[in-house]
Scaffold this active site. Structure first.
Site: not given
Length: 500
Positions: A15, A17-19, A245-246, A267, A304, A414
């Site tokens: 939400a 950043s991206g990689r 992503d989870t 996040t 969540n 992260g």
């Protein structure tokens, strides 16, 4: 496992950043190595009264990631895949054109919409059908808001694509809906594993825009000729992994036991366990737990929790005021603060998207007759202790719903770089915490690609590979009496929360 090596590319979009991460599998050594080759910010854009994702900027960054694989000498990429956050989507016209920029889940267009949907369907019935936690930004509420406030947009829509589906479409020209992300919409039936067309019709939504879901691990096209020509790269196959992503993060939990509790920490914080089937009991409804589809037929029973968004927003606010402390410096300031002075419920509605997060935290403490944190360090300490205590609260409820007891908690993502939060979590839960790996979602993305390509046999083998390849740090509980007393106060404070 086949005795060979393989290189694949994962795009992991969060939400904020991206990689783009290249993964290399050496099956003879039994190890995975990764290299981050491109990182980019993911900044929402306020346009008038609405908050949107900059979806074309994200497409540009994906292209840059593909280019960087070539520039780094990776000319043998066997496949690529995308995972991202859930619930948000784009709508395509019949000619394949995108109809407007996707709304950001923190946009206010869904304010008050949940109650309107409940009046149409009924809260209990909706949970029985979908098994999903009620959050005002779920796809069902976004679509219902559009149906009420912008029906012309839905009238023009031919295809509903969630964010990874949409980006895949831009890269391949093919339209597919991936299973794990579809289950987060609250329009997907938890027991039939299909779109609930009766529910969709009841809400007056266009059922024809929803594509049949494809399973995680399915091949869903290749880079289109236009993309290959633009980037001067070969036509790389594209695979649908656990695109929520989870779902990918849970794949990467390096658990030794079949029964485990996990916390995907970023996040958002997602805390729960895997179950064989959805838990749709009255108690699960009362506690507002969610059931989301996992890869290979698993179910994720979880909750969540607002997560590190609280600290991220404080930092963003302080930067606007001219303060430049890094996350590490803020954590150091928090570590020096006297413990257990103030608590918040991280999931209170007032923290969803405030204009000034630090003031909101202070106001919550005021409203609950607590000492009010004044310094930046005090505010961060308040957030971190409250998160750790909320993790205990949700972990204990997860045990009650699943009927299982967990001797520790696996944390991936992260957030494990915040070692103080990991220690707080071990102490608050009075259990061991096993922290690692950092790149949980990306690793889950990578190993599902390798399973699809035939290099890894199954999920159990994938988790064993991850455990052998990446360090896991163990945190042990401390100060049991202090944290137990703090938990009692936290529960009293949180009982006054606006959480539904």
């Amino acid at each position: 496992m086949v005795s060979t090596s393989s290189t694949v590319l994962a795009f992991d979009l969060g939400a904020s950043s991206g990689r783009a991460i290249v993964g290399r599998l050496d099956s003879e050594a039994g190890r995975i190595t990764i290299e981050e080759i491109h990182r980019f910010s993911n900044d929402p854009v306020q346009v008038g009264n609405h908050l949107h994702w900059d979806i074309l900027r994200l497409l540009h960054e994906l292209k840059q990631g593909i280019l960087q694989t070539k520039h780094h000498g990776y000319t043998n990429i066997e496949s690529l895949a995308i995972d991202s956050w859930a619930v948000d989507f784009g709508l395509l016209a019949a000619n394949g054109e995108l109809l407007g920029n996707p709304y950001h889940y923190r946009d206010h267009h869904t304010d008050g919409i949940m109650d309107k949907v409940f009046s149409e369907v009924g809260r209990e019935k909706l949970y029985a059908l979908t098994g999903l936690q009620f959050l005002q930004f779920n796809s069902i509420f976004q679509l219902y808001a559009l149906q009420k406030n912008n029906p012309e947009l839905l009238d023009r829509s031919a295809t509903f694509l969630m964010i990874p589906d949409l980006l895949r479409y831009f890269l391949t020209g093919e339209k597919h809906s991936e299973f794990t992300n579809a289950t987060t919409t609250q329009l997907f039936n938890a027991t039939s594993f299909t779109w609930d067309t009766e529910l969709i019709d009841q809400l007056g939504l266009p059922a024809q825009i929803f594509l049949p879901p494809v399973a995680s691990g399915a091949r869903v096209g290749s880079l289109s000729p236009a993309i290959c020509e633009e980037l001067d790269v070969p036509s790389i196959p594209v695979i649908a992994v656990g695109e929520h992503d989870t779902a990918s993060a849970v794949v990467a939990v390096p658990a030794l036991d079949d029964d485990f509790a996990f916390l995907s920490c970023g996040t958002w914080s997602l805390l729960g366990t895997e179950t064989e089937k959805p838990v749709l009991t009255e108690q699960a409804l009362s506690w507002n737990f969610t059931n989301e589809g996992g890869v290979y037929g698993t179910n994720r029973l979880l909750k969540n929790i607002m997560g590190l968004w609280l600290i991220q927003e404080c930092k963003r606010t302080w930067e606007k005021e001219g303060k430049t402390a890094s996350f590490a410096e803020l954590v150091k300031q928090a570590e020096a603060v006297k413990p257990f002075q103030f608590f918040i419920d991280p999931d209170d509605d007032m923290f969803l998207n405030p204009a000034h997060m630090p003031k909101q935290i202070q106001q919550y403490c005021r409203d609950t007759q607590q000492t009010v944190p004044q310094t930046d360090g005090e505010i961060v300490r308040c957030i971190m202790e409250s998160l750790a205590l909320k993790y205990r609260f949700i972990l204990e409820r997860t045990e009650q719903l699943s009927g299982k007891t967990y001797r520790g908690l696996h944390i991936v993502g992260g957030g494990i770089q915040n070692e103080l939060l990991c220690q707080f979590t071990a102490s608050a839960t009075q259990r061991e915490v096993w922290a690692g790996p950092v790149e949980g979602s990306a690793l889950g993305n990578l190993v599902v690609q390798w399973i699809a390509l035939g290099y890894i046999a199954n999920l159990r083998e994938a988790r064993k590979l991850i455990r052998n390849s990446f360090p896991v740090k163990t945190y042990h509980p401390q100060d049991e009496a202090g944290w137990q007393a703090a938990y009692a106060v936290f529960c009293q404070v949180a009982s006054r929360s606006t959480v539904k």
